[in-house]
Design a protein around this motif. Structure first.
Motif, PDB file in Angstrom:
ATOM      1  N   ASP A  40       1.043   4.340   1.256  1.00 26.73           N
ATOM      2  CA  ASP A  40       0.712   4.878   2.454  1.00 26.73           C
ATOM      3  C   ASP A  40       1.444   6.329   2.531  1.00 26.73           C
ATOM      4  O   ASP A  40       2.570   6.086   3.412  1.00 26.73           O
ATOM      5  CB  ASP A  40       0.795   3.928   3.626  1.00 26.73           C
TER       6      ASP A  40
ATOM      7  N   GLN B 215      -4.372   4.366   7.009  1.00 20.05           N
ATOM      8  CA  GLN B 215      -5.410   3.607   7.221  1.00 20.05           C
ATOM      9  C   GLN B 215      -6.753   4.686   7.612  1.00 20.05           C
ATOM     10  O   GLN B 215      -6.757   5.545   8.404  1.00 20.05           O
ATOM     11  CB  GLN B 215      -5.235   2.620   8.342  1.00 20.05           C
TER      12      GLN B 215
ATOM     13  N   ASP C 290     -10.767   4.410   2.928  1.00 21.75           N
ATOM     14  CA  ASP C 290     -10.296   3.122   2.284  1.00 21.75           C
ATOM     15  C   ASP C 290     -11.127   2.503   1.270  1.00 21.75           C
ATOM     16  O   ASP C 290     -10.941   1.733   0.725  1.00 21.75           O
ATOM     17  CB  ASP C 290     -10.134   2.208   3.335  1.00 21.75           C
TER      18      ASP C 290
ATOM     19  N   CYS D 160       0.913  -1.228  -0.036  1.00 20.84           N
ATOM     20  CA  CYS D 160       0.027   0.185  -0.008  1.00 20.84           C
ATOM     21  C   CYS D 160       0.953   1.095  -0.005  1.00 20.84           C
ATOM     22  O   CYS D 160       1.800   1.432   0.710  1.00 20.84           O
ATOM     23  CB  CYS D 160      -1.031  -0.105   1.211  1.00 20.84           C
TER      24      CYS D 160
END
Length: 449
Positions: free
Chosen positions: A195, A285, A292, A193
Motif C-alpha cells: 500500500d 484501500q 481493489d 499488501c
C-alpha cells in the motif's frame, strides 16, 4: 615258368590293397578345393564382420550427443549435410579398422544429414580379399560390402512464457508460521499488501520485509529464479530453451500484462530478471485506479495470447510453446459476465465486480492454438477476515487447500493442458513443483515430437 606267371597274374588281379591310395589320390583334389574354399570364405567373413563393426561404430558415433555432428546440427537453420559429421564418421571408421589386415578397402562412403528434428547417419563400404585356394578354380578374390544406418532425435527447441500472478492476494504470508508472525505485527492481517498511500515503512508489505516474513510472491520469485538453473542444466544446446517473464503490472495505476523479460535464450539474464518479481503496489484501500480489482484475468489472458507467437514443430526456427501460469486462481475485476454474482447478505450487491474462480475458457483459446499450458495453483492458508469468509470461502467445500470440491482448483485444472496441473499448499515446495512442471514439459515435447 608259364604256370608261375599265371599264378602271379591272378594274385595281382585279385589284390585290392592299393585301391585306397588310388581313391584317396583321386579324391584329394575336390577335397582340398572344398576345404580351401571354406578357409577363404571364413577369412572373408571375419574381415567383413570387422569392417561392419567399424561401420556400425562410425554411424552411431557420428551422431552421438557429444559428437561434432550432433552439436553442429543444433545451429543449422535448414536441413542438409553435416560436413563435420561426415568427417567424424570417416575418422571413427578408420580408427576401428586400423589393425585389420589381409584385405583391400575399395571405398567407404559416410553421410550425415539433418532432416527436421532428426539426424540420419549412414556408412557404406566395399572391399576385396585375395584368395589362396579359390584361385585353383579361377576365383582369385572375394568382394564384400556392408552398410550401417543410425538415427538420432535432436532435442526439441521450446519457448517458455512465465505468467506470474503478482496481484495483492499473492502477498499473503506463505506459511502458517508466517501468517501468525504477520498477524502479530499488523494487528491481525495476514496480507502484506504493498500500500503506497501509507507512510513509508508502515504498510504490511514493509512490515513483512522488515521482519523477514516470507510472502507467497517471495516464494514465486525464488522458484522462478531456480527454474532458470534447471533449464540451464537440462538443455543440450545453448539456445535450446528460451524464457519470457510476465506479470500483472507493477502497480494498480498501470495494471495489465507487463513484460518483465522478453523472450531470450540467455537464461542467466532471465534468472536476474526473475529476481525482480515483486508484489503489485496499490494506492490504498479502494484506490482510484482499480478500486481493489487487481486480478483482471479477462484482460491478462487475451494479452498473453497475443504475446505468444504460433508454435512450431520444435526446431530452432520454429520452437514449441509452453505457458507457465502461476496463480491462486481467483479473479478480481470489473466484469459483468462474471462466473459468480457478487452478492452477499453482509455486503449487498457490488456488481459488476467479479471475484470468482478463473474462467477456464480464457485458457481454451490459447490451448486451441497448440500452446501447452502448465498451471501451478498456489493455494494459501485462509486469513481470518470477513471478506475471505464471505467471498472466497464459498468457492471451496470443506477445508481450504487441495480438494476435489474446490471450484478454484477445478477451474485451474481445467485451464491446464492434460497432465500439466500442479497444486501446492504453503508447506509444499513451489520451486520443486515448478521444476517438475518444466521437466514434464521437456519430456512431453520429446514424445510429441
Amino acid at each position: 615258368m608259364r604256370a608261375a606267371f599265371r599264378i602271379f597274374s591272378r594274385r595281382f588281379a585279385r589284390d585290392q590293397r592299393g585301391n585306397v591310395a588310388v581313391i584317396f589320390a583321386l579324391c584329394c583334389v575336390p577335397l582340398i578345393t572344398f576345404v580351401g574354399c571354406a578357409v577363404d570364405y571364413s577369412r572373408a567373413t571375419q574381415v567383413r564382420s570387422k569392417l561392419q563393426a567399424a561401420a556400425d561404430a562410425a554411424s552411431v558415433g557420428a551422431i552421438a550427443k557429444a559428437s561434432p555432428g550432433f552439436i553442429a546440427a543444433g545451429s543449422m537453420t535448414s536441413d542438409g549435410t553435416i560436413a563435420v559429421g561426415v568427417t567424424d564418421a570417416q575418422n571413427i571408421f578408420n580408427a576401428n579398422r586400423a589393425n585389420l589386415t589381409g584385405y583391400t578397402l575399395n571405398s567407404v562412403t559416410p553421410t550425415v544429414v539433418k532432416s527436421g528434428s532428426t539426424i540420419n547417419s549412414t556408412v557404406s563400404f566395399t572391399a576385396t580379399i585375395n584368395t589362396m585356394f579359390l584361385g585353383l578354380i579361377g576365383k582369385s578374390a572375394l568382394s564384400m560390402s556392408g552398410t550401417s544406418t543410425s538415427t538420432a532425435n535432436m532435442p526439441l527447441y521450446v519457448d517458455f512464457y512465465l505468467l506470474l500472478d503478482n496481484s495483492p492476494s499473492m502477498g499473503v504470508a506463505a506459511t502458517p508460521t508466517d501468517i501468525t508472525n504477520l498477524q502479530a505485527k499488523t494487528g491481525g492481517c495476514a496480507f502484506a499488501c504493498h500500500d503506497t498511500s501509507m507512510k513509508a515503512g508502515t504498510s504490511n508489505y514493509d512490515i513483512a520485509k522488515a521482519n523477514n516474513i516470507t510472502t507467497r510472491i517471495d516464494v514465486v520469485r525464488q522458484a522462478s529464479a531456480n527454474l532458470m538453473d534447471t533449464a540451464q542444466n537440462a538443455q543440450t544446446y545453448t539456445n535450446q530453451f528460451r524464457m519470457a517473464i510476465y506479470d500483472f503490472g507493477a502497480a494498480s495505476a498501470s495494471i495489465g500484462l507487463r513484460n518483465l523479460f522478453s523472450l531470450s535464450s540467455s537464461l542467466t539474464s532471465a534468472k536476474t530478471a526473475a529476481g525482480n518479481i515483486d508484489l503489485m503496489a496499490v494506492a490504498g484501500q479502494n484506490d482510484a485506479f482499480t478500486a481493489d480489482k487487481d486480478t483482471p484475468f479477462t484482460t491478462i489472458f487475451p494479452a498473453i495470447n497475443s504475446a505468444i507467437a504460433s508454435p512450431g514443430a520444435g526446431t530452432s526456427s520454429a520452437p514449441l510453446k509452453y505457458l507457465f501460469f502461476v496463480s491462486d486462481g481467483v479473479a478480481d475485476e470489473s466484469n459483468a459476465s462474471c462466473l459468480k454474482t457478487m452478492y452477499n447478505k453482509n455486503w449487498g450487491n457490488i456488481a459488476p465486480r467479479c471475484q470468482s474462480p478463473i474462467n477456464p475458457t480464457l485458457c481454451t483459446t490459447i490451448k486451441n492454438r497448440g500452446i501447452k499450458i502448465a498451471v501451478l495453483y498456489t493455494t494459501y492458508q485462509p486469513p481470518t477476515d470477513n471478506w475471505y469468509n464471505d467471498w472466497i470461502a464459498p468457492f471451496n467445500a470443506g477445508t481450504w487447500g487441495p480438494s476435489p470440491n474446490s471450484e478454484i482448483a477445478q477451474n485451474m485444472q481445467s485451464c491446464a493442458s492434460p497432465g500439466f496441473y500442479f497444486e501446492v499448499s504453503p508447506t509444499q515446495g513451489i520451486s520443486d513443483a515448478m521444476n517438475a512442471l518444466f521437466k514434464k514439459a521437456v519430456a512431453d515435447a520429446r514424445i510429441a515430437g
